[in-house]
Design a protein around this motif. Sequence first.
Motif, PDB file in Angstrom:
ATOM      1  N   PHE A 106       0.835  -1.206   0.000  1.00 34.66           N
ATOM      2  CA  PHE A 106       0.000   0.000   0.000  1.00 34.66           C
ATOM      3  C   PHE A 106       0.874   1.261   0.000  1.00 34.66           C
ATOM      4  CE2 PHE A 106      -2.640   3.368   1.610  1.00 34.66           C
ATOM      5  CZ  PHE A 106      -3.909   3.079   1.145  1.00 34.66           C
ATOM      6  N   GLY A 107       0.539   2.210  -0.857  1.00 31.62           N
ATOM      7  CA  GLY A 107       1.231   3.494  -0.866  1.00 31.62           C
ATOM      8  C   GLY A 107       2.488   3.550  -1.704  1.00 31.62           C
ATOM      9  N   GLN A 108       2.738   2.491  -2.482  1.00 27.81           N
ATOM     10  CA  GLN A 108       3.976   2.465  -3.272  1.00 27.81           C
ATOM     11  C   GLN A 108       3.729   2.028  -4.722  1.00 27.81           C
ATOM     12  OE1 GLN A 108       6.720   0.023  -0.780  1.00 27.81           O
ATOM     13  NE2 GLN A 108       7.813   1.944  -0.458  1.00 27.81           N
ATOM     14  N   ALA A 109       2.707   2.592  -5.338  1.00 28.08           N
ATOM     15  CA  ALA A 109       2.383   2.203  -6.718  1.00 28.08           C
ATOM     16  C   ALA A 109       3.521   2.526  -7.675  1.00 28.08           C
ATOM     17  CB  ALA A 109       1.102   2.911  -7.171  1.00 28.08           C
ATOM     18  N   ASN A 110       4.138   3.693  -7.506  1.00 24.68           N
ATOM     19  CA  ASN A 110       5.243   4.098  -8.388  1.00 24.68           C
ATOM     20  C   ASN A 110       6.450   3.186  -8.209  1.00 24.68           C
ATOM     21  OD1 ASN A 110       5.739   5.104  -5.788  1.00 24.68           O
ATOM     22  ND2 ASN A 110       5.992   7.224  -6.438  1.00 24.68           N
ATOM     23  N   TYR A 111       6.804   2.953  -6.970  1.00 17.35           N
ATOM     24  CA  TYR A 111       7.948   2.116  -6.620  1.00 17.35           C
ATOM     25  C   TYR A 111       7.723   0.672  -7.083  1.00 17.35           C
ATOM     26  CZ  TYR A 111      11.456   0.210  -3.295  1.00 17.35           C
ATOM     27  OH  TYR A 111      12.522  -0.418  -2.695  1.00 17.35           O
ATOM     28  N   GLY A 112       6.519   0.153  -6.840  1.00 15.97           N
ATOM     29  CA  GLY A 112       6.203  -1.219  -7.225  1.00 15.97           C
ATOM     30  C   GLY A 112       6.258  -1.422  -8.727  1.00 15.97           C
ATOM     31  N   ALA A 113       5.735  -0.441  -9.476  1.00 18.87           N
ATOM     32  CA  ALA A 113       5.757  -0.546 -10.948  1.00 18.87           C
ATOM     33  C   ALA A 113       7.192  -0.577 -11.456  1.00 18.87           C
ATOM     34  CB  ALA A 113       4.993   0.624 -11.560  1.00 18.87           C
ATOM     35  N   ALA A 114       8.041   0.283 -10.884  1.00 15.91           N
ATOM     36  CA  ALA A 114       9.447   0.324 -11.293  1.00 15.91           C
ATOM     37  C   ALA A 114      10.149  -0.979 -10.946  1.00 15.91           C
ATOM     38  CB  ALA A 114      10.154   1.497 -10.611  1.00 15.91           C
ATOM     39  N   LYS A 115       9.885  -1.494  -9.758  1.00 19.51           N
ATOM     40  CA  LYS A 115      10.602  -2.675  -9.289  1.00 19.51           C
ATOM     41  C   LYS A 115      10.217  -3.941 -10.050  1.00 19.51           C
ATOM     42  CE  LYS A 115      13.318  -0.925  -6.171  1.00 19.51           C
ATOM     43  NZ  LYS A 115      14.744  -0.786  -6.518  1.00 19.51           N
ATOM     44  N   LEU A 116       8.936  -4.105 -10.368  1.00 17.50           N
ATOM     45  CA  LEU A 116       8.577  -5.273 -11.173  1.00 17.50           C
ATOM     46  C   LEU A 116       9.078  -5.086 -12.600  1.00 17.50           C
ATOM     47  CD1 LEU A 116       7.330  -8.028 -11.061  1.00 17.50           C
ATOM     48  CD2 LEU A 116       5.128  -7.031 -11.695  1.00 17.50           C
ATOM     49  N   GLY A 117       9.129  -3.854 -13.049  1.00 19.14           N
ATOM     50  CA  GLY A 117       9.723  -3.575 -14.356  1.00 19.14           C
ATOM     51  C   GLY A 117      11.162  -4.048 -14.426  1.00 19.14           C
ATOM     52  N   LEU A 118      11.898  -3.883 -13.340  1.00 15.07           N
ATOM     53  CA  LEU A 118      13.297  -4.320 -13.309  1.00 15.07           C
ATOM     54  C   LEU A 118      13.412  -5.840 -13.382  1.00 15.07           C
ATOM     55  CD1 LEU A 118      14.675  -1.789 -10.703  1.00 15.07           C
ATOM     56  CD2 LEU A 118      15.447  -2.033 -13.068  1.00 15.07           C
ATOM     57  N   ALA A 119      12.470  -6.538 -12.772  1.00 18.50           N
ATOM     58  CA  ALA A 119      12.486  -8.001 -12.866  1.00 18.50           C
ATOM     59  C   ALA A 119      12.251  -8.433 -14.311  1.00 18.50           C
ATOM     60  CB  ALA A 119      11.432  -8.605 -11.940  1.00 18.50           C
ATOM     61  N   GLY A 120      11.352  -7.748 -15.019  1.00 22.67           N
ATOM     62  CA  GLY A 120      11.115  -8.046 -16.418  1.00 22.67           C
ATOM     63  C   GLY A 120      12.304  -7.687 -17.296  1.00 22.67           C
ATOM     64  N   PHE A 121      12.948  -6.572 -16.978  1.00 23.38           N
ATOM     65  CA  PHE A 121      14.163  -6.135 -17.675  1.00 23.38           C
ATOM     66  C   PHE A 121      15.230  -7.220 -17.565  1.00 23.38           C
ATOM     67  CE2 PHE A 121      17.760  -2.749 -17.481  1.00 23.38           C
ATOM     68  CZ  PHE A 121      17.933  -2.784 -18.850  1.00 23.38           C
ATOM     69  N   THR A 122      15.389  -7.763 -16.366  1.00 23.07           N
ATOM     70  CA  THR A 122      16.352  -8.836 -16.123  1.00 23.07           C
ATOM     71  C   THR A 122      16.093 -10.033 -17.025  1.00 23.07           C
ATOM     72  OG1 THR A 122      16.730  -8.248 -13.805  1.00 23.07           O
ATOM     73  CG2 THR A 122      17.110 -10.542 -14.412  1.00 23.07           C
ATOM     74  N   LYS A 123      14.830 -10.419 -17.146  1.00 21.72           N
ATOM     75  CA  LYS A 123      14.504 -11.647 -17.864  1.00 21.72           C
ATOM     76  C   LYS A 123      14.880 -11.575 -19.342  1.00 21.72           C
ATOM     77  CE  LYS A 123      11.200 -13.599 -14.710  1.00 21.72           C
ATOM     78  NZ  LYS A 123      11.988 -14.846 -14.606  1.00 21.72           N
ATOM     79  N   THR A 124      14.674 -10.429 -19.961  1.00 23.84           N
ATOM     80  CA  THR A 124      15.066 -10.290 -21.367  1.00 23.84           C
ATOM     81  C   THR A 124      16.573 -10.153 -21.511  1.00 23.84           C
ATOM     82  OG1 THR A 124      12.954  -9.438 -22.177  1.00 23.84           O
ATOM     83  CG2 THR A 124      14.921  -8.766 -23.381  1.00 23.84           C
ATOM     84  N   LEU A 125      17.200  -9.375 -20.650  1.00 26.83           N
ATOM     85  CA  LEU A 125      18.662  -9.222 -20.728  1.00 26.83           C
ATOM     86  C   LEU A 125      19.377 -10.551 -20.499  1.00 26.83           C
ATOM     87  CD1 LEU A 125      19.535  -5.851 -18.945  1.00 26.83           C
ATOM     88  CD2 LEU A 125      19.247  -6.306 -21.380  1.00 26.83           C
TER      89      LEU A 125
END
Length: 304
Positions: free
Chosen positions: A159-178
């Motif tokens: 709760f209260g971290q929509a911006n942070y959460g979106a960025a952090k899961l984005g990094l996990a996806g970034f990792t998978k392609t790299l």
Amino acid sequence: MTISFKDRVAIVTGAGGGLGRSYALELAKRGAKVVVNDLGGSRDGTGHSDAALKVVEEIKAMGGEAMSNGGSVTDLAQMEEMVAKAKEAWGGVHILINNAGILRDKSFAKMTMEDWKLVIDVHLNGSANCTKAVWDLMREQAYGRILMTASSTGLFGNFGQANYGAAKLGLAGFTKTLALEGAKYNVRINTLAPVAGTRMTEDLGMPETLFNALKPENVAPMALYLVSEDAPTNMICGAGAGAYHAAYVTLTPGVALPADERTPEGIAAAWEQIIDRTGEIVPQSGGEQSQVVMAALAKIGGLG
């Protein structure tokens, strides 16, 4: 067997304190030459300090080699300059730990889009800038170890971290392609979701005993393993207070519906089968979803 970083050059962003400092010190203790990057800002990203210089002094005092860098991860040119200086001084860059981050916590109803964009820019775009700055070099030298910093917020929500959460899961996806793109060049990429008491979390009301148990030194072993020579790739791991674990993005076998049942009502009727985790897999690439689709279709007689 002792894991050594002798003759390795490492860049750690956000290394002026907390987790980054702990990573930088431990890498240096094990023989790495370390670029200590830190803008020196406060938790919300404002202000500057000489935090990086102090960590460099600590490393030098114990006989290690280090240089400070005050560039912002949001500025690609500054990150490219940082990499160029490291290569000029030490011949290459073998390890990148993308650790720099800020918080702008508010419920999404109260969050401004400025706060949304800034957190995305520092965490997600900042990690991309740093990675882009080392990518060609790591491919050329046929060696690279990159660590992204995710969060339980990105993986599971908070709760209260929509911006942070979106960025952090984005990094996990970034990792998978790299991880796929770097494989043939011996460039391995992993994601770490740390649980630690740092300057990012110190005023969030955490009890002192818990804050002390969650010291960054308890996260560093996992971080260093994930950037070591024998590191895995494409992993999402967690660490905190001496506990270590892995997280996975899984896919259920699901169900294929006959043509006349491909309706919202058909989905509702099949819901329990769709979410049944029996036989679920951990795909290693996006293409495996298509294979699951084909396997489900085969059970009802192919593409109908």
